[in-house]
Design a protein around this motif. Structure first.
Motif, short mmCIF file in Angstrom:
data_model
loop_
_atom_site.label_atom_id
_atom_site.label_comp_id
_atom_site.label_asym_id
_atom_site.label_seq_id
_atom_site.Cartn_x
_atom_site.Cartn_y
_atom_site.Cartn_z
N THR A 18 0.84 -1.18 0.00
CA THR A 18 0.00 0.00 0.00
C THR A 18 0.88 1.24 0.00
O THR A 18 2.09 1.17 0.28
N ALA A 19 0.28 2.36 -0.28
CA ALA A 19 1.04 3.62 -0.24
C ALA A 19 1.59 3.87 1.16
O ALA A 19 2.70 4.36 1.32
N HIS A 20 0.82 3.50 2.18
CA HIS A 20 1.27 3.70 3.56
C HIS A 20 2.48 2.83 3.85
O HIS A 20 3.47 3.29 4.45
N LEU A 21 2.43 1.56 3.46
CA LEU A 21 3.57 0.67 3.69
C LEU A 21 4.79 1.15 2.94
O LEU A 21 5.90 1.15 3.47
N GLU A 22 4.60 1.60 1.73
CA GLU A 22 5.71 2.11 0.94
C GLU A 22 6.35 3.32 1.63
O GLU A 22 7.57 3.45 1.68
N ALA A 23 5.53 4.20 2.20
CA ALA A 23 6.04 5.38 2.90
C ALA A 23 6.82 4.97 4.15
O ALA A 23 7.89 5.53 4.43
N VAL A 24 6.30 4.00 4.89
CA VAL A 24 6.98 3.52 6.11
C VAL A 24 8.34 2.93 5.75
O VAL A 24 9.36 3.23 6.39
N VAL A 25 8.37 2.11 4.71
CA VAL A 25 9.64 1.47 4.30
C VAL A 25 10.62 2.53 3.82
O VAL A 25 11.81 2.49 4.17
N LEU A 27 10.79 5.74 4.63
CA LEU A 27 11.28 6.50 5.77
C LEU A 27 12.30 5.68 6.56
O LEU A 27 13.33 6.20 6.98
N TYR A 28 12.03 4.39 6.72
CA TYR A 28 12.98 3.52 7.40
C TYR A 28 14.32 3.50 6.66
O TYR A 28 15.38 3.55 7.28
N ILE A 29 14.27 3.44 5.34
CA ILE A 29 15.50 3.42 4.54
C ILE A 29 16.30 4.71 4.76
O ILE A 29 17.53 4.67 4.91
N VAL A 30 15.62 5.84 4.79
CA VAL A 30 16.30 7.12 5.03
C VAL A 30 16.98 7.11 6.40
O VAL A 30 18.15 7.48 6.53
N ARG A 47 18.58 13.56 -3.12
CA ARG A 47 17.72 14.13 -4.16
C ARG A 47 16.57 13.19 -4.51
O ARG A 47 15.43 13.62 -4.62
N GLN A 48 16.87 11.90 -4.67
CA GLN A 48 15.82 10.95 -5.04
C GLN A 48 14.80 10.76 -3.92
O GLN A 48 13.63 10.53 -4.17
N GLY A 49 15.24 10.85 -2.69
CA GLY A 49 14.35 10.67 -1.55
C GLY A 49 14.03 11.98 -0.85
O GLY A 49 13.74 11.98 0.35
N ALA A 50 14.06 13.09 -1.59
CA ALA A 50 13.93 14.42 -0.99
C ALA A 50 12.69 14.56 -0.10
O ALA A 50 12.77 15.17 0.97
N PHE A 51 11.57 14.02 -0.51
CA PHE A 51 10.34 14.15 0.27
C PHE A 51 10.51 13.49 1.64
O PHE A 51 10.18 14.08 2.67
N TYR A 52 11.06 12.27 1.68
CA TYR A 52 11.22 11.54 2.94
C TYR A 52 12.38 12.08 3.76
O TYR A 52 12.34 12.05 4.99
N VAL A 53 13.41 12.59 3.11
CA VAL A 53 14.50 13.27 3.83
C VAL A 53 13.94 14.51 4.51
O VAL A 53 14.23 14.78 5.68
N ALA A 54 13.08 15.24 3.81
CA ALA A 54 12.47 16.44 4.39
C ALA A 54 11.58 16.09 5.58
O ALA A 54 11.60 16.79 6.60
#
Length: 107
Positions: A18-25, A27-30, A47-54
């Protein structure tokens, strides 16, 4: 970045992602990357993960602050980030356990 995650190798089918699981994973990677191998603010990873880095930076999970009035060009995990990483680790372990059809330790 999330498109490169080998979901099938983790025992999940694409419909389970799901989109939620993808976001959790993601963020965990970051957080994991900031802990294991701090990355520069202008790196391809950042740069590629800018949204989750932010998100991680805004929530105080990663920082470039290395001391009083001292800043780096690398993202480092904070104490709070380590706590959150630990919680995400437990959550992801449970998700993978359930996805494999094994007994969940949370039940």
């Amino acid at each position: 970045m999330p498109q490169n995650i080998p979901w099938a190798e983790l025992g999940l089918t694409p419909t389970d992602v799901t989109a939620h699981l993808e976001a959790v994973v993601t963020l965990y990677i970051v957080l994991d990357r900031a802990w294991r191998k701090p990355f520069t603010v202008s790196s391809q990873f950042a740069r590629q993960g800018a949204f989750y880095v932010a998100i991680a930076a805004s929530e105080g999970m990663i920082t470039t602050n290395v001391g009083e009035d001292t800043w780096s060009n690398r993202w480092l995990i904070t104490e709070y980030g380590m706590e959150q990483k630990g919680e995400l680790d437990g959550l992801l372990q449970n998700i993978l356990t359930v996805a494999r059809g094994e007994h969940s330790p949370l039940n």
